[in-house]
Design a protein around this motif. Structure first.
Motif, PDB file in Angstrom:
ATOM      1  N   TRP A 163       0.862  -1.339  -0.077  1.00 55.90           N
ATOM      2  CA  TRP A 163      -0.056  -0.041  -0.024  1.00 55.90           C
ATOM      3  C   TRP A 163       0.907   1.110   0.049  1.00 55.90           C
ATOM      4  N   ASP A 164       1.906   1.270  -0.862  1.00 57.98           N
ATOM      5  CA  ASP A 164       2.687   2.438  -0.920  1.00 57.98           C
ATOM      6  C   ASP A 164       1.921   3.515  -1.748  1.00 57.98           C
ATOM      7  N   GLU A 165       1.840   4.564  -0.937  1.00 57.58           N
ATOM      8  CA  GLU A 165       0.745   5.899  -1.421  1.00 57.58           C
ATOM      9  C   GLU A 165       1.800   6.632  -2.869  1.00 57.58           C
ATOM     10  N   GLN A 166       3.024   6.525  -2.666  1.00 60.02           N
ATOM     11  CA  GLN A 166       3.709   7.159  -3.832  1.00 60.02           C
ATOM     12  C   GLN A 166       3.548   6.365  -5.165  1.00 60.02           C
ATOM     13  N   THR A 167       3.613   5.149  -4.897  1.00 58.17           N
ATOM     14  CA  THR A 167       3.288   4.177  -6.251  1.00 58.17           C
ATOM     15  C   THR A 167       2.094   4.625  -6.741  1.00 58.17           C
ATOM     16  N   TYR A 191      -9.654   7.521 -10.619  1.00 57.95           N
ATOM     17  CA  TYR A 191      -8.491   6.492 -10.096  1.00 57.95           C
ATOM     18  C   TYR A 191      -8.968   6.226  -8.778  1.00 57.95           C
ATOM     19  N   VAL A 192      -9.212   4.902  -8.813  1.00 58.16           N
ATOM     20  CA  VAL A 192      -9.223   4.255  -7.372  1.00 58.16           C
ATOM     21  C   VAL A 192      -7.927   3.236  -6.914  1.00 58.16           C
ATOM     22  N   PRO A 193      -7.368   3.681  -5.940  1.00 62.02           N
ATOM     23  CA  PRO A 193      -6.283   2.493  -5.410  1.00 62.02           C
ATOM     24  C   PRO A 193      -7.087   1.214  -4.651  1.00 62.02           C
ATOM     25  N   GLY A 198      -7.764  -8.850  -2.268  1.00 58.10           N
ATOM     26  CA  GLY A 198      -8.035  -8.808  -1.024  1.00 58.10           C
ATOM     27  C   GLY A 198      -9.352  -8.017  -0.729  1.00 58.10           C
ATOM     28  N   GLY A 199      -9.672  -7.260  -1.701  1.00 60.75           N
ATOM     29  CA  GLY A 199     -11.172  -6.717  -1.662  1.00 60.75           C
ATOM     30  C   GLY A 199     -11.080  -5.394  -0.914  1.00 60.75           C
ATOM     31  N   THR A 200      -9.917  -4.891  -0.956  1.00 64.42           N
ATOM     32  CA  THR A 200      -9.828  -3.157  -0.277  1.00 64.42           C
ATOM     33  C   THR A 200     -10.162  -2.313  -1.136  1.00 64.42           C
ATOM     34  N   ASN A 201     -11.124  -1.574  -0.910  1.00 64.49           N
ATOM     35  CA  ASN A 201     -11.535  -0.245  -1.507  1.00 64.49           C
ATOM     36  C   ASN A 201     -12.256  -0.632  -3.008  1.00 64.49           C
ATOM     37  N   VAL A 202     -12.963  -1.962  -3.005  1.00 66.80           N
ATOM     38  CA  VAL A 202     -13.658  -2.282  -4.037  1.00 66.80           C
ATOM     39  C   VAL A 202     -15.121  -1.911  -3.762  1.00 66.80           C
ATOM     40  N   VAL A 203     -15.715  -2.788  -2.921  1.00 73.38           N
ATOM     41  CA  VAL A 203     -17.066  -2.321  -2.402  1.00 73.38           C
ATOM     42  C   VAL A 203     -17.058  -1.734  -1.196  1.00 73.38           C
ATOM     43  N   ASN A 204     -16.163  -2.446  -0.287  1.00 72.20           N
ATOM     44  CA  ASN A 204     -15.697  -2.086   1.135  1.00 72.20           C
ATOM     45  C   ASN A 204     -14.488  -1.202   1.214  1.00 72.20           C
ATOM     46  N   PRO A 205     -14.949  -0.138   2.011  1.00 72.55           N
ATOM     47  CA  PRO A 205     -13.778   0.880   1.960  1.00 72.55           C
ATOM     48  C   PRO A 205     -12.354   0.109   2.885  1.00 72.55           C
ATOM     49  N   ALA A 206     -11.317   0.937   2.505  1.00 69.78           N
ATOM     50  CA  ALA A 206     -10.138   0.285   3.151  1.00 69.78           C
ATOM     51  C   ALA A 206     -10.161   0.576   4.769  1.00 69.78           C
ATOM     52  N   SER A 209      -6.871   2.815   9.542  1.00 67.06           N
ATOM     53  CA  SER A 209      -5.674   2.820  10.005  1.00 67.06           C
ATOM     54  C   SER A 209      -4.692   1.812   9.476  1.00 67.06           C
ATOM     55  N   GLY A 210      -3.365   1.798   9.899  1.00 60.61           N
ATOM     56  CA  GLY A 210      -2.397   0.993   9.194  1.00 60.61           C
ATOM     57  C   GLY A 210      -1.964   1.313   7.774  1.00 60.61           C
ATOM     58  N   ASP A 211      -1.525   0.563   6.933  1.00 57.35           N
ATOM     59  CA  ASP A 211      -1.011   0.838   5.783  1.00 57.35           C
ATOM     60  C   ASP A 211      -2.125   1.412   4.792  1.00 57.35           C
ATOM     61  N   THR A 212      -3.273   1.232   4.979  1.00 55.14           N
ATOM     62  CA  THR A 212      -4.190   1.855   3.914  1.00 55.14           C
ATOM     63  C   THR A 212      -4.904   3.156   4.484  1.00 55.14           C
ATOM     64  N   ALA A 213      -4.246   3.732   5.488  1.00 55.14           N
ATOM     65  CA  ALA A 213      -4.935   4.958   6.255  1.00 55.14           C
ATOM     66  C   ALA A 213      -4.985   6.212   5.117  1.00 55.14           C
ATOM     67  N   TRP A 214      -4.296   6.240   4.190  1.00 55.99           N
ATOM     68  CA  TRP A 214      -4.416   7.097   3.183  1.00 55.99           C
ATOM     69  C   TRP A 214      -5.303   6.843   1.975  1.00 55.99           C
ATOM     70  N   VAL A 215      -5.898   5.706   1.998  1.00 54.78           N
ATOM     71  CA  VAL A 215      -6.613   5.422   0.773  1.00 54.78           C
ATOM     72  C   VAL A 215      -7.946   6.153   0.775  1.00 54.78           C
ATOM     73  N   THR A 216      -8.725   6.272   1.710  1.00 58.10           N
ATOM     74  CA  THR A 216      -9.936   6.836   1.717  1.00 58.10           C
ATOM     75  C   THR A 216      -9.773   8.243   1.337  1.00 58.10           C
ATOM     76  N   GLY A 217      -8.961   8.839   1.851  1.00 56.28           N
ATOM     77  CA  GLY A 217      -8.825  10.252   1.508  1.00 56.28           C
ATOM     78  C   GLY A 217      -8.366  10.627  -0.020  1.00 56.28           C
ATOM     79  N   ALA A 218      -7.635   9.483  -0.551  1.00 57.07           N
ATOM     80  CA  ALA A 218      -7.112   9.616  -2.052  1.00 57.07           C
ATOM     81  C   ALA A 218      -8.428   9.455  -3.000  1.00 57.07           C
TER      82      ALA A 218
END
Ligand code: GDP
Length: 429
Positions: A163-167, A191-193, A198-206, A209-218
């Motif tokens: 879950w590298d945000e820069q990538t 664009y959707v990370p 794993g099913g992360t951020n497809v239907v269910n939000p990431a 906390s942890g590695d995916t903390a930035w995802v919902t903001g992006a």
């Protein structure tokens, strides 16, 4: 229809494009599972079979290869339609099964779609940018799709840290450049990370906390973006125009409805009881039933994906790629046409396959008339060859008559690659 149309749920159809192995089928399997269209026990069944074959990571992808109602009926289908519902929208995933012949099937799906979902493996940007991704987005554009949701996939597997945000931002910037270079507008691309596996951020939000903390903001989830991309709604004159629907698939054999066709209505409207003409055969049929988004109804209008149950016609007169039209103004069957094309690979007088949605007809570029600049001014008359990147007026001759109206989008392919795309200009029979 205008009084009753408000009672219909909104509907949207999309095609899934992207390089092989970037995770298209897995992501769509995930979407169907988490949206509730496929039961977990079915996935568990696939997982068991897949594990026996040492391919457990493909269990979700197998959802896309089975389970479609048409396949269970044992009919060969070129464009599998996988429906799923949310509270607000009836969705259809238009899937082009089979990797070898992806492009012809994709072309058929794209002409029925409202938008494209482009899947890019965040760890394989290079292969993603060069190969099939580029061809698919060119074709999506050539088919008239203007909206794209980019799923930046496999972010669970970025190295050295998942879950590298820069990538994500790097992939977003590069894919954005590519999409804009073929003419997509910035505001039409989202664009959707995510991670399909794993099913992360497809239907269910990431997880927040942890590695995916930035995802919902992006970005919101993939499903959220699909729901917020408005589906095409037809203009009044498009609904009142003469009926025209290319047949995507022909189904035979159910007892209640022995003969049915599916497709997207390009123009006009159709009601139960109407008599229609099938081109190029010119045979007539009666509409005995209509389904829109798998719900029976009495009518359907332009832009809707529907299944029409037919009577009073012999199935030999019905083929995928034929056009169903109004008896008053049927689409003409033509033998040649002039088209202004965007050239993707050097174009000479040569044999080409002419693709129009589900239809492909062998033919040839009989003459290069001219190349033109962005304003349409002639640059070169009768060039020997038109180069990639040029716009050219060409005459195309078909080996068999085909039902093509003026303005229809055509893609010219040769030897398995796409050489040019444009719209039918003047025609001759
Ligand atoms: P397609 O050819 O684009 O349809 O790709 P598939 O869905 O068949 O996936 C190709 C491979 O990538 C399979 O082994 C999948 O399990 C794997 N894969 C797909 N999505 C993800 C993901 O989000 N994360 C990881 N780590 N692997 C994935």
């Amino acid at each position: 229809w205008s009084e009753s149309k408000d009672t219909r749920k909104s509907a949207a159809a999309f095609v899934v494009i992207g390089h092989v192995d970037h995770g298209k089928s897995t992501l769509m399997g995930r979407l169907l599972l988490d949206a509730g269209a496929v039961a977990q026990r079915d996935i568990d069944k696939y997982k068991k079979q897949a594990t026996e074959l040492n391919k457990s990571s493909f269990a979700l992808a197998w959802v896309m290869d089975t389970g479609s109602e048409e396949r269970e009926r044992g009919v060969t289908v070129d464009i599998a339609q996988h429906p799923f519902q949310t509270a607000n929208t009836d969705f259809t995933i238009l899937d082009a099964p089979g990797h070898r012949d992806f492009v012809p099937n994709m072309l058929a799906g794209a002409t029925m779609a409202d938008l494209a979902v482009l899947v890019v493996d965040a760890n394989q940007l290079e292969s993603g940018m060069k190969g099939q991704t580029k061809e698919h987005i060119l074709l999506a554009k050539a088919c008239g799709l203007s909206k794209v949701v980019v799923a930046v996939n496999k972010l669970d597997a970025t190295a050295p840290k998942a879950w590298d945000e820069q990538t994500f931002h790097h992939v977003k910037a590069e894919v954005g450049k590519l999409l804009q270079s073929v003419g997509f507008e910035k505001e039409d691309v989202l664009y959707v990370p995510c991670s399909g596996l794993g099913g992360t951020n497809v239907v269910n939000p990431a997880p927040s906390s942890g590695d995916t903390a930035w995802v919902t903001g992006a970005s919101g989830t993939l499903l959220h973006h699909l729901e917020s991309s408005p589906a095409a709604s037809p203009a009044d004159d498009q609904v009142k125009a003469p009926l025209r629907m290319q047949i995507a698939d022909v189904f035979r054999g159910s007892i209640t409805n022995p003969l049915s066709v599916s497709g997207r209505i390009a123009a006009g409207n159709v009601q139960v009881g109407d008599i229609v003409v099938i081109q190029p055969s010119g045979e007539k049929a009666t509409i005995r039933g209509i389904e829109v988004s798998s719900e029976p109804g009495d009518w359907a209008v332009a832009t809707e994906l529907c299944t029409l149950h037919l009577a009073d016609i012999d199935p030999v007169h019905l083929r995928a790629g034929d056009v169903l039209c109004s008896t008053a103004q049927p689409v003409g069957v033509i033998r040649s046409f002039v088209t202004q094309v965007e050239v993707l690979e050097p174009l000479l007088p040569q044999g080409v396959d002419v693709h129009v949605g589900r239809l492909h007809v062998p033919g040839s570029v009989a003459a290069l008339i001219s190349t033109v600049d962005a304003k349409g001014e002639v640059v070169r008359k009768k060039p020997r060859v038109a180069k990639a990147g040029e716009t050219a007026n060409v005459k195309v001759v078909l080996e068999t008559g085909a039902p093509l109206p003026v303005g229809e989008r055509v893609v010219l392919r040769s030897g398995g690659s796409t050489v040019a795309s444009g719209r039918v200009g003047s025609v001759s029979v």
